[in-house]
Design a protein around this motif. Structure first.
Motif, PDB file in Angstrom:
ATOM      1  N   HIS A 158      31.105 -33.246  -1.211  1.00 38.54           N
ATOM      2  CA  HIS A 158      31.971 -32.226  -0.368  1.00 38.54           C
ATOM      3  C   HIS A 158      32.250 -31.144  -1.210  1.00 38.54           C
ATOM      4  CE1 HIS A 158      34.741 -34.637  -3.134  1.00 38.54           C
ATOM      5  NE2 HIS A 158      35.819 -33.687  -2.457  1.00 38.54           N
ATOM      6  N   VAL A 159      32.070 -31.139  -2.461  1.00 39.07           N
ATOM      7  CA  VAL A 159      32.739 -30.082  -3.328  1.00 39.07           C
ATOM      8  C   VAL A 159      32.046 -28.853  -2.950  1.00 39.07           C
ATOM      9  CG1 VAL A 159      33.129 -29.133  -5.634  1.00 39.07           C
ATOM     10  CG2 VAL A 159      33.322 -31.503  -5.066  1.00 39.07           C
ATOM     11  N   LYS A 160      32.782 -27.778  -2.512  1.00 41.29           N
ATOM     12  CA  LYS A 160      32.645 -26.491  -2.334  1.00 41.29           C
ATOM     13  C   LYS A 160      31.815 -25.640  -3.494  1.00 41.29           C
ATOM     14  CE  LYS A 160      33.362 -22.358   0.523  1.00 41.29           C
ATOM     15  NZ  LYS A 160      34.410 -21.793   1.564  1.00 41.29           N
ATOM     16  N   TRP A 161      30.787 -25.015  -3.522  1.00 39.13           N
ATOM     17  CA  TRP A 161      30.277 -24.420  -4.567  1.00 39.13           C
ATOM     18  C   TRP A 161      31.021 -22.769  -4.722  1.00 39.13           C
ATOM     19  CZ3 TRP A 161      26.510 -25.416  -8.280  1.00 39.13           C
ATOM     20  CH2 TRP A 161      26.143 -26.671  -8.240  1.00 39.13           C
ATOM     21  N   PRO A 162      31.541 -22.412  -5.849  1.00 44.95           N
ATOM     22  CA  PRO A 162      32.102 -21.010  -5.787  1.00 44.95           C
ATOM     23  C   PRO A 162      31.019 -19.882  -5.675  1.00 44.95           C
ATOM     24  CG  PRO A 162      31.633 -21.782  -8.310  1.00 44.95           C
ATOM     25  CD  PRO A 162      31.229 -23.204  -7.207  1.00 44.95           C
ATOM     26  N   THR A 163      31.432 -18.934  -5.218  1.00 37.93           N
ATOM     27  CA  THR A 163      30.608 -17.794  -5.079  1.00 37.93           C
ATOM     28  C   THR A 163      29.901 -17.232  -6.317  1.00 37.93           C
ATOM     29  OG1 THR A 163      31.656 -17.114  -2.983  1.00 37.93           O
ATOM     30  CG2 THR A 163      30.152 -15.377  -3.848  1.00 37.93           C
ATOM     31  N   PRO A 164      28.632 -17.124  -6.649  1.00 40.23           N
ATOM     32  CA  PRO A 164      28.309 -16.522  -7.903  1.00 40.23           C
ATOM     33  C   PRO A 164      28.055 -15.317  -7.893  1.00 40.23           C
ATOM     34  CG  PRO A 164      26.509 -17.385  -6.446  1.00 40.23           C
ATOM     35  CD  PRO A 164      27.716 -17.623  -5.884  1.00 40.23           C
ATOM     36  N   PRO A 165      28.097 -14.269  -8.867  1.00 42.28           N
ATOM     37  CA  PRO A 165      27.661 -12.921  -9.324  1.00 42.28           C
ATOM     38  C   PRO A 165      26.149 -12.730  -8.729  1.00 42.28           C
ATOM     39  CG  PRO A 165      28.047 -13.962 -11.283  1.00 42.28           C
ATOM     40  CD  PRO A 165      28.464 -15.136 -10.268  1.00 42.28           C
ATOM     41  N   LYS A 166      25.880 -11.783  -8.198  1.00 41.79           N
ATOM     42  CA  LYS A 166      24.687 -11.439  -7.717  1.00 41.79           C
ATOM     43  C   LYS A 166      23.510 -11.852  -8.892  1.00 41.79           C
ATOM     44  CE  LYS A 166      25.357  -7.582  -4.486  1.00 41.79           C
ATOM     45  NZ  LYS A 166      25.243  -6.342  -4.360  1.00 41.79           N
ATOM     46  N   VAL A 167      23.799 -11.649 -10.210  1.00 44.30           N
ATOM     47  CA  VAL A 167      22.683 -11.991 -11.194  1.00 44.30           C
ATOM     48  C   VAL A 167      22.605 -13.308 -11.371  1.00 44.30           C
ATOM     49  CG1 VAL A 167      24.569 -12.285 -13.233  1.00 44.30           C
ATOM     50  CG2 VAL A 167      22.148 -11.368 -13.612  1.00 44.30           C
ATOM     51  N   LEU A 168      23.392 -14.048 -10.857  1.00 45.70           N
ATOM     52  CA  LEU A 168      23.374 -15.760 -10.968  1.00 45.70           C
ATOM     53  C   LEU A 168      23.091 -16.422  -9.724  1.00 45.70           C
ATOM     54  CD1 LEU A 168      26.298 -16.559 -13.211  1.00 45.70           C
ATOM     55  CD2 LEU A 168      23.817 -16.345 -13.915  1.00 45.70           C
ATOM     56  N   ARG A 169      22.311 -15.675  -8.504  1.00 45.67           N
ATOM     57  CA  ARG A 169      22.058 -16.552  -7.473  1.00 45.67           C
ATOM     58  C   ARG A 169      20.863 -17.284  -7.540  1.00 45.67           C
ATOM     59  NH1 ARG A 169      22.996 -11.370  -3.254  1.00 45.67           N
ATOM     60  NH2 ARG A 169      25.419 -11.394  -3.080  1.00 45.67           N
ATOM     61  N   LYS A 170      19.894 -16.694  -8.240  1.00 49.18           N
ATOM     62  CA  LYS A 170      18.794 -17.901  -8.534  1.00 49.18           C
ATOM     63  C   LYS A 170      19.236 -18.822  -9.452  1.00 49.18           C
ATOM     64  CE  LYS A 170      14.997 -14.642  -7.688  1.00 49.18           C
ATOM     65  NZ  LYS A 170      13.607 -14.168  -8.319  1.00 49.18           N
ATOM     66  N   PHE A 171      20.360 -18.599 -10.563  1.00 47.08           N
ATOM     67  CA  PHE A 171      20.805 -19.813 -11.342  1.00 47.08           C
ATOM     68  C   PHE A 171      21.488 -20.955 -10.381  1.00 47.08           C
ATOM     69  CE2 PHE A 171      24.045 -21.213 -14.213  1.00 47.08           C
ATOM     70  CZ  PHE A 171      23.477 -21.910 -15.060  1.00 47.08           C
TER      71      PHE A 171
END
Length: 292
Positions: A47-60
């Motif tokens: 149920h834990v919501k993932w934080p919004t990543p910076p663009k450089v870390l989207r694939k990560f």
């Protein structure tokens, strides 16, 4: 002037790099904070919501989610008994093969596999005796599936039968004669299965020698229980464990071969039809099912 501009650009790049490092570290720290105690959560962090990543870390982020999903699935499965693990694998195989094509897969209930004892308690002792005899004779390890069926043969005759599927053979049995085995098909001779796209329990077993077995599952307790999904998933999972391929077709009409003779099977609802039954048609057979 040029030196001053160079120093300004260099300072801007240093600030930009520092800001990017800050954003990356902030994201990783936030992920760590949110998922720190997932192992002790009831749903293991589902149920834990993932934080919004910076663009450089989207694939990560995609990789992190994949890692967490695999860990989550492994954590659930590792606590299962061997029987429960087999059931989960069968349900996954069923879902992969039939998702979006049939709705009545029976995934929400427990899959027992060996139903003849439960569905026919009055003759359970006879079935147990015969299955034990077959186990001694054919050395099978476990029963994959059993159920009462309505069968049509190449002479256009319909009969009540039972099927017992083990890890080595598919047996056709006569429930009116203490489950006397009428036919035995080695599983290595089964090449595929076909089911219809409607709401019925029609199953066709395709064989290498073109002597397909056409049945409709029946006699279920409770009466409206759907079992074709369990049958398909269980066989797919078993074949996969033995590194063999089983072709599953969803079609209407179904093409099959009865002792080398090509024919088609269609499903038609019929008013005042209490139980599914087969009738002869010009191109093959019709499975008449109860219609509202």
């Amino acid at each position: 002037l040029a030196r001053r501009r160079y120093r300004q650009m260099r300072a801007a790049l240093i600030i930009l790099q520092a800001y990017r490092r800050y954003k990356v570290k902030s994201y990783i720290r936030e992920v760590n904070r949110r998922f720190k105690n997932v192992q002790s959560m009831k749903d293991y962090g589902r149920h834990v919501k993932w934080p919004t990543p910076p663009k450089v870390l989207r694939k990560f982020e995609e990789s992190l989610k994949s890692i967490h999903s695999r860990w989550w699935a492994w954590t659930l499965i590792k606590g299962l008994s061997p029987e429960e693990t087999l059931q989960v694998r069968a349900k996954v195989a069923c879902l992969e093969a039939l998702k979006g094509q049939r709705a009545d897969l029976g995934l929400q209930r427990g899959w027992e596999g060996n139903y003849l004892k439960r569905d026919s308690p009055d003759t359970a002792s006879s079935f147990t005796l015969i299955s034990s005899m077959l186990q001694r004779k054919d050395k099978f390890m476990r029963v994959l599936f059993s159920c009462n069926v309505r069968k049509i043969n190449r002479f256009h005759k319909t009969e009540n039968r039972a099927v017992l599927i083990t890890d080595r053979h598919l047996y056709k049995m006569d429930p009116l004669r203490q489950y006397k085995p009428m036919k035995s098909i080695p599983l290595y001779n089964v090449t595929g299965m076909s089911i219809s796209s409607g709401k019925d329990q029609l199953v066709v077993f395709h064989t290498k020698d073109s002597r397909d077995l056409v049945v409709c599952l029946q006699g279920m307790v409770p009466a409206n229980e759907s079992r074709f999904g369990e049958l398909v998933g269980t066989l797919l999972s078993h074949f996969k464990s033995e590194k063999r391929k089983l072709q599953v077709n969803i079609a209407s009409p179904i093409q099959c071969s009865m002792n080398g003779r090509k024919c088609t099977i269609i499903v038609e609802p019929k008013i005042n039809q209490s139980q599914p039954d087969f009738t002869k048609s010009r191109s093959g057979y019709i499975l008449n099912v109860p219609g509202n």
